[in-house]
Motif scaffolding. Structure first.
Motif, PDB file in Angstrom:
ATOM      1  N   SER A   1       5.479 -17.000   8.298  1.00 46.90           N
ATOM      2  CA  SER A   1       4.820 -17.964   7.416  1.00 46.90           C
ATOM      3  C   SER A   1       3.356 -18.169   7.775  1.00 46.90           C
ATOM      4  CB  SER A   1       5.552 -19.313   7.470  1.00 46.90           C
ATOM      5  OG  SER A   1       5.407 -19.914   8.743  1.00 46.90           O
ATOM      6  N   LEU A   2       2.950 -17.725   8.974  1.00 47.97           N
ATOM      7  CA  LEU A   2       1.555 -17.858   9.381  1.00 47.97           C
ATOM      8  C   LEU A   2       0.663 -16.829   8.695  1.00 47.97           C
ATOM      9  CD1 LEU A   2       2.030 -18.379  13.238  1.00 47.97           C
ATOM     10  CD2 LEU A   2       1.548 -20.129  11.531  1.00 47.97           C
ATOM     11  N   THR A   3       1.271 -15.744   8.231  1.00 46.68           N
ATOM     12  CA  THR A   3       0.511 -14.678   7.578  1.00 46.68           C
ATOM     13  C   THR A   3       0.335 -14.991   6.107  1.00 46.68           C
ATOM     14  OG1 THR A   3       1.573 -13.125   9.086  1.00 46.68           O
ATOM     15  CG2 THR A   3       0.405 -12.200   7.208  1.00 46.68           C
ATOM     16  N   ALA A   4      -0.864 -14.831   5.614  1.00 43.28           N
ATOM     17  CA  ALA A   4      -1.122 -15.079   4.197  1.00 43.28           C
ATOM     18  C   ALA A   4      -0.219 -14.204   3.340  1.00 43.28           C
ATOM     19  CB  ALA A   4      -2.588 -14.796   3.883  1.00 43.28           C
ATOM     20  N   GLY A   5       0.285 -14.795   2.238  1.00 39.07           N
ATOM     21  CA  GLY A   5       1.231 -14.078   1.390  1.00 39.07           C
ATOM     22  C   GLY A   5       0.715 -12.739   0.909  1.00 39.07           C
ATOM     23  N   ILE A   6      -0.559 -12.677   0.526  1.00 38.34           N
ATOM     24  CA  ILE A   6      -1.126 -11.428   0.019  1.00 38.34           C
ATOM     25  C   ILE A   6      -1.189 -10.396   1.130  1.00 38.34           C
ATOM     26  CG2 ILE A   6      -3.095 -10.398  -1.126  1.00 38.34           C
ATOM     27  CD1 ILE A   6      -1.589 -12.477  -2.771  1.00 38.34           C
ATOM     28  N   THR A   7      -1.605 -10.827   2.333  1.00 42.11           N
ATOM     29  CA  THR A   7      -1.673  -9.905   3.469  1.00 42.11           C
ATOM     30  C   THR A   7      -0.289  -9.392   3.835  1.00 42.11           C
ATOM     31  OG1 THR A   7      -3.573 -11.140   4.301  1.00 42.11           O
ATOM     32  CG2 THR A   7      -2.482  -9.643   5.839  1.00 42.11           C
ATOM     33  N   MET A   8       0.675 -10.287   3.790  1.00 40.37           N
ATOM     34  CA  MET A   8       2.035  -9.954   4.166  1.00 40.37           C
ATOM     35  C   MET A   8       2.626  -8.880   3.254  1.00 40.37           C
ATOM     36  SD  MET A   8       5.139 -12.656   4.309  1.00 40.37           S
ATOM     37  CE  MET A   8       4.883 -13.008   2.575  1.00 40.37           C
ATOM     38  N   THR A   9       2.251  -8.905   1.973  1.00 35.43           N
ATOM     39  CA  THR A   9       2.827  -7.944   1.039  1.00 35.43           C
ATOM     40  C   THR A   9       2.389  -6.519   1.334  1.00 35.43           C
ATOM     41  OG1 THR A   9       1.010  -8.404  -0.490  1.00 35.43           O
ATOM     42  CG2 THR A   9       3.058  -9.610  -0.828  1.00 35.43           C
ATOM     43  N   VAL A  10       1.280  -6.345   2.065  1.00 37.08           N
ATOM     44  CA  VAL A  10       0.845  -4.991   2.417  1.00 37.08           C
ATOM     45  C   VAL A  10       1.938  -4.274   3.190  1.00 37.08           C
ATOM     46  CG1 VAL A  10      -0.836  -3.651   3.734  1.00 37.08           C
ATOM     47  CG2 VAL A  10      -1.586  -5.637   2.408  1.00 37.08           C
ATOM     48  N   VAL A  11       2.563  -4.984   4.123  1.00 30.31           N
ATOM     49  CA  VAL A  11       3.650  -4.401   4.913  1.00 30.31           C
ATOM     50  C   VAL A  11       4.823  -4.032   4.010  1.00 30.31           C
ATOM     51  CG1 VAL A  11       5.280  -4.821   6.794  1.00 30.31           C
ATOM     52  CG2 VAL A  11       2.949  -5.721   6.937  1.00 30.31           C
ATOM     53  N   TRP A  12       5.166  -4.934   3.090  1.00 33.99           N
ATOM     54  CA  TRP A  12       6.314  -4.680   2.225  1.00 33.99           C
ATOM     55  C   TRP A  12       6.030  -3.584   1.211  1.00 33.99           C
ATOM     56  CZ3 TRP A  12      11.066  -6.814   3.009  1.00 33.99           C
ATOM     57  CH2 TRP A  12      11.126  -7.865   3.931  1.00 33.99           C
ATOM     58  N   ARG A  13       4.771  -3.429   0.796  1.00 40.03           N
ATOM     59  CA  ARG A  13       4.434  -2.351  -0.136  1.00 40.03           C
ATOM     60  C   ARG A  13       4.628  -0.988   0.508  1.00 40.03           C
ATOM     61  NH1 ARG A  13      -0.843  -3.343  -3.766  1.00 40.03           N
ATOM     62  NH2 ARG A  13       0.077  -1.497  -4.736  1.00 40.03           N
ATOM     63  N   VAL A  14       4.394  -0.890   1.808  1.00 39.53           N
ATOM     64  CA  VAL A  14       4.665   0.361   2.517  1.00 39.53           C
ATOM     65  C   VAL A  14       6.166   0.628   2.542  1.00 39.53           C
ATOM     66  CG1 VAL A  14       4.507   1.535   4.741  1.00 39.53           C
ATOM     67  CG2 VAL A  14       2.594   0.158   3.927  1.00 39.53           C
ATOM     68  N   LEU A  15       6.952  -0.422   2.775  1.00 36.27           N
ATOM     69  CA  LEU A  15       8.406  -0.270   2.827  1.00 36.27           C
ATOM     70  C   LEU A  15       8.965   0.157   1.468  1.00 36.27           C
ATOM     71  CD1 LEU A  15      11.128  -0.618   4.317  1.00 36.27           C
ATOM     72  CD2 LEU A  15      11.069  -3.027   3.642  1.00 36.27           C
ATOM     73  N   PHE A  16       8.457  -0.470   0.389  1.00 38.50           N
ATOM     74  CA  PHE A  16       8.986  -0.209  -0.953  1.00 38.50           C
ATOM     75  C   PHE A  16       8.087   0.714  -1.768  1.00 38.50           C
ATOM     76  CE2 PHE A  16      10.975  -4.342   0.085  1.00 38.50           C
ATOM     77  CZ  PHE A  16      12.304  -4.005  -0.132  1.00 38.50           C
ATOM     78  N   ASN A  17       7.288   1.516  -1.104  1.00 39.10           N
ATOM     79  CA  ASN A  17       6.422   2.463  -1.809  1.00 39.10           C
ATOM     80  C   ASN A  17       7.259   3.351  -2.727  1.00 39.10           C
ATOM     81  OD1 ASN A  17       4.609   4.675  -2.436  1.00 39.10           O
ATOM     82  ND2 ASN A  17       3.332   3.906  -0.774  1.00 39.10           N
ATOM     83  N   GLY A  18       6.708   3.628  -3.923  1.00 41.37           N
ATOM     84  CA  GLY A  18       7.496   4.338  -4.925  1.00 41.37           C
ATOM     85  C   GLY A  18       7.572   5.841  -4.764  1.00 41.37           C
ATOM     86  N   ASP A  19       6.811   6.433  -3.811  1.00 36.02           N
ATOM     87  CA  ASP A  19       6.914   7.875  -3.628  1.00 36.02           C
ATOM     88  C   ASP A  19       7.891   8.201  -2.489  1.00 36.02           C
ATOM     89  OD1 ASP A  19       5.579   7.411  -1.201  1.00 36.02           O
ATOM     90  OD2 ASP A  19       3.625   7.826  -2.085  1.00 36.02           O
ATOM     91  N   GLN A  20       7.996   9.476  -2.170  1.00 35.90           N
ATOM     92  CA  GLN A  20       8.957   9.904  -1.150  1.00 35.90           C
ATOM     93  C   GLN A  20       8.550   9.483   0.264  1.00 35.90           C
ATOM     94  OE1 GLN A  20       9.696  14.091  -1.527  1.00 35.90           O
ATOM     95  NE2 GLN A  20      10.457  13.945  -3.635  1.00 35.90           N
ATOM     96  N   GLN A  21       7.313   9.041   0.433  1.00 39.01           N
ATOM     97  CA  GLN A  21       6.842   8.615   1.746  1.00 39.01           C
ATOM     98  C   GLN A  21       7.165   7.145   2.029  1.00 39.01           C
ATOM     99  OE1 GLN A  21       5.707  11.085   3.616  1.00 39.01           O
ATOM    100  NE2 GLN A  21       6.004  12.379   1.794  1.00 39.01           N
ATOM    101  N   GLY A  22       7.566   6.410   1.006  1.00 39.09           N
ATOM    102  CA  GLY A  22       7.968   5.025   1.225  1.00 39.09           C
ATOM    103  C   GLY A  22       9.175   4.970   2.157  1.00 39.09           C
ATOM    104  N   TYR A  23       9.182   4.036   3.071  1.00 41.53           N
ATOM    105  CA  TYR A  23      10.226   4.005   4.096  1.00 41.53           C
ATOM    106  C   TYR A  23      11.624   3.917   3.494  1.00 41.53           C
ATOM    107  CZ  TYR A  23       6.582   3.254   7.609  1.00 41.53           C
ATOM    108  OH  TYR A  23       5.499   3.397   8.428  1.00 41.53           O
ATOM    109  N   LEU A  24      11.807   3.043   2.501  1.00 41.22           N
ATOM    110  CA  LEU A  24      13.135   2.878   1.908  1.00 41.22           C
ATOM    111  C   LEU A  24      13.545   4.122   1.131  1.00 41.22           C
ATOM    112  CD1 LEU A  24      15.575   1.097   1.445  1.00 41.22           C
ATOM    113  CD2 LEU A  24      14.399   0.067  -0.509  1.00 41.22           C
TER     114      LEU A  24
END
Length: 295
Positions: free
Chosen positions: A113-136
């Motif tokens: 919760s200390l991390t700004a919401g917009i900054t925090m989404t950068v991490v999640w965008r890598v996880l849910f990236n839509g190409d084959q390199q996305g972690y998920l």
């Protein structure tokens, strides 16, 4: 100092707060209410149109009624109510630990919760990236669960669910800490007396002793959860990279206000949306007060 002067000392002491509160809270609210009854494009002078903006909101804005309002209700129920219950549950569990592990786990849970919401989404965008390199996607492709990459953040089917996950992950904020402090400060003699009176289980202990003894913290946590939930705007836009979000799948009320106010420059209509949002927050805050306020 005369008695008459001393009589008004308190007004002098609180005057800085009253001035700032009036300038930054009262005046904007009053101006927003006025603008909600006008047509205002941010260039021309506002023109009075009465309740036309509210009629449009209820009868003509299909996006609001079919997408934005259901999205906001779903998001608020799960993130607001669910996050509130999760905050209390985690706070209660952590309170059972000894001081050092308690501090470590509280810091781990609170830190997102200390991390700004917009900054925090950068991490999640890598996880849910839509190409084959996305972690998920890479993980699901590796083990054969899917045969092609999924556009998680551009798909109306998944965007709201991802927003809820991200929001719950970061919802253990100041309300969580307040609940933890409230639980730790409950008088131990109350528990001892309760067991003498017949309480036998931990659930009964929580319902009849812990929650009633920490109502101020419960109220504070509820109000913070309500305000944070209904004023959330950046997560869906930051995850999808657009406002409106794809097919309005992650569009919440604040996003709708920003869309009309800062992209379409229909400030009067955006003000009407803001007033409706204010009334919704006020209503649920009153409900929280009825549940946890001191009588």
């Amino acid at each position: 100092m005369t008695k008459k002067v001393r009589k008004y000392n308190h007004w002098f002491l609180i005057s800085p707060y009253l001035i700032l509160f009036t300038i930054f809270i009262v005046l904007p609210v009053v101006i927003s209410i006025y603008l909600s009854f006008t047509y205002f494009n941010a260039i021309e002078k506002p023109s009075w149109i009465g309740i036309q903006n509210y009629i449009t909101l209820m009868t003509r804005d299909e996006i609001f009624m079919q997408k934005v309002l259901p999205n906001t209700i779903k998001y608020s129920l799960i993130v607001g109510v669910g996050g509130y219950l999760l905050s209390f549950t985690l706070a209660w569990l952590i309170a059972q630990l000894t001081p050092i592990p308690r501090t470590i786990f509280a810091l781990i849970i609170y830190s997102p919760s200390l991390t700004a919401g917009i900054t925090m989404t950068v991490v999640w965008r890598v996880l849910f990236n839509g190409d084959q390199q996305g972690y998920l996607n890479a993980l699901l492709l590796k083990y054969g669960f899917i045969d092609k990459a999924i556009q998680w953040l551009q798909s109306p089917e998944y965007l709201m669910d991802i927003m809820i996950v991200v929001s719950l992950w970061s919802s253990m904020g100041i309300g969580f800490l307040a609940m933890l402090a409230g639980i730790l400060n409950v008088d131990e003699s109350l528990y001892e007396a309760a067991y003498i009176d017949g309480i036998r289980t931990r659930l009964q202990e929580v319902i009849y002793i812990t929650i009633p003894a920490m109502k101020p913290q419960m109220l504070f946590g509820a109000v913070m959860s309500i305000v944070n939930t209904f004023t959330t705007a950046g997560i869906g836009v930051a995850l999808s990279g657009s406002n409106p979000t794809p097919q309005y799948a992650g569009q919440l009320m604040v996003n709708h206000i920003e869309d009309y106010g800062f992209y379409r420059y229909e400030m009067g209509y955006a003000a009407a949306l803001s007033v409706v949002l204010l009334l919704i927050i006020w209503f649920f805050s009153r409900v929280a007060w009825r549940l946890f306020g001191e009588r």
